[in-house]
Scaffold this active site. Sequence first.
Site, PDB file in Angstrom:
ATOM      1  N   LEU A  33      46.127  27.845  46.941  1.00  0.00           N
ATOM      2  CA  LEU A  33      44.682  28.062  46.829  1.00  0.00           C
ATOM      3  C   LEU A  33      43.990  27.942  48.184  1.00  0.00           C
ATOM      4  CD1 LEU A  33      44.097  26.099  43.513  1.00  0.00           C
ATOM      5  CD2 LEU A  33      44.700  28.492  43.847  1.00  0.00           C
ATOM      6  N   HIS A  34      43.022  28.815  48.407  1.00  0.00           N
ATOM      7  CA  HIS A  34      42.234  28.792  49.644  1.00  0.00           C
ATOM      8  C   HIS A  34      40.748  28.839  49.277  1.00  0.00           C
ATOM      9  CE1 HIS A  34      41.918  33.051  48.778  1.00  0.00           C
ATOM     10  NE2 HIS A  34      43.232  33.181  48.846  1.00  0.00           N
ATOM     11  N   HIS A  37      39.613  31.201  46.477  1.00  0.00           N
ATOM     12  CA  HIS A  37      39.820  30.680  45.115  1.00  0.00           C
ATOM     13  C   HIS A  37      38.780  29.599  44.799  1.00  0.00           C
ATOM     14  CE1 HIS A  37      44.185  31.801  45.987  1.00  0.00           C
ATOM     15  NE2 HIS A  37      43.929  32.476  44.887  1.00  0.00           N
ATOM     16  N   LYS A 150      38.954  40.964  46.634  1.00  0.00           N
ATOM     17  CA  LYS A 150      40.006  41.425  47.550  1.00  0.00           C
ATOM     18  C   LYS A 150      40.970  42.336  46.782  1.00  0.00           C
ATOM     19  CE  LYS A 150      43.523  38.994  48.979  1.00  0.00           C
ATOM     20  NZ  LYS A 150      44.653  39.878  48.567  1.00  0.00           N
ATOM     21  N   ASP A 151      41.273  41.916  45.546  1.00  0.00           N
ATOM     22  CA  ASP A 151      42.093  42.753  44.663  1.00  0.00           C
ATOM     23  C   ASP A 151      41.139  43.584  43.815  1.00  0.00           C
ATOM     24  OD1 ASP A 151      44.923  41.650  45.143  1.00  0.00           O
ATOM     25  OD2 ASP A 151      43.703  39.861  44.872  1.00  0.00           O
ATOM     26  N   SER A 187      46.779  34.273  49.752  1.00  0.00           N
ATOM     27  CA  SER A 187      47.863  33.279  49.703  1.00  0.00           C
ATOM     28  C   SER A 187      49.021  33.703  50.591  1.00  0.00           C
ATOM     29  CB  SER A 187      48.352  33.128  48.266  1.00  0.00           C
ATOM     30  OG  SER A 187      47.269  32.810  47.441  1.00  0.00           O
TER      31      SER A 187
HETATM   32  O1  PAF Z   1      45.260  37.848  41.691  1.00  0.00           O
HETATM   33  C1  PAF Z   1      46.196  37.106  41.327  1.00  0.00           C
HETATM   34  O2  PAF Z   1      46.456  36.040  41.914  1.00  0.00           O
HETATM   35  C2  PAF Z   1      47.063  37.520  40.147  1.00  0.00           C
HETATM   36  O3  PAF Z   1      47.258  38.896  40.127  1.00  0.00           O
HETATM   37  C3  PAF Z   1      46.541  37.011  38.794  1.00  0.00           C
HETATM   38  C4  PAF Z   1      45.189  37.610  38.451  1.00  0.00           C
HETATM   39  C5  PAF Z   1      46.443  35.497  38.816  1.00  0.00           C
HETATM   40  C6  PAF Z   1      47.515  37.408  37.667  1.00  0.00           C
HETATM   41  O4  PAF Z   1      48.773  36.859  37.867  1.00  0.00           O
END
Ligand code: PAF
Length: 279
Positions: A33-34, A37, A150-151, A187
């Site tokens: 975690l950063h 998060h 980011k995603d 991460s």
């Molecule tokens: O973004 C992430 O860290 C992962 O894709 C998630 C949403 C926790 C699903 O495993």
Amino acid sequence: MQIFEKKSALILCLSLLKEKNKQIGFVPTMGVLHKGHQSLVEKSIANNHFTVVSIFINPTQFNKEEDLKKYPKTLEADLELLKNTGCDAVFIPSVDEIYKQNVVAKSYVFGGIENQMEGAFRPGHFDGVATIVHAFFDIIKPNNAYFGEKDFQQLQVVKKLAEIKNLPVNVIGCPIFREKDGLAMSSRNVRLTSKQRAEVPFIYQTLKETVRLAKTTSIKELYAFVEKEFAKTALDLEYFTIAEETSLEEISTINFNRKNRAFIAVNAGSIRLIDNLAI
Ligand code: PAF
């Protein structure tokens, strides 16, 4: 802060809260975690009565065994950060607890947003993400769930998942957190060598430059510019795409009345980094 390894215990705890009409916030993570998060967890705490964070390295979303094996783990530091942030519960299930003997992703259709960019370069990735997020939503039944931008494609896929499966959850996107030099927090950054770490801020710098140039330059020229810039570095450009934000369809001319975004994926050695920026 309560720690749960078994879903039955977590479900029991949450059912007592739901009987009292408490709002549940949920932040799914794969650990390490950063601050990015942490900002999601803080948002959840501020807007819900009870916040659950999951830490689970989901095997079915990795299309390369190597990437899964090398995925970093810092559980103790993660728990410390969550406790200090005021998180109420952490869910750390085993692979067995989630998948039993059947460690495979379910198959989903999201109307096309899952096929380009990450979907094209990481086959099966979004089936894996949707499988685990769907499973967590079924167990936790959160009112609100928080995902980092980011995603960005993942965020749109999860929104679509909630829509098509009629899940009663608000999927909330939160802005990217960046290091001082602009590198998007991830991460995976802990795996960068110091040489790579010095080079990767170039990703954000180039994105920023394309957003500036987009006002006066054609998309074709922008693509050529990005390719030329990365060819000068040791970074390996996987894709650069300009797409409309919701459909994620690649565009050929910029319409400033619509929401467009530049997306990029780059390999620094074996470490894959992604980033994006609104145009
Ligand atoms: O973004 C992430 O860290 C992962 O894709 C998630 C949403 C926790 C699903 O495993």
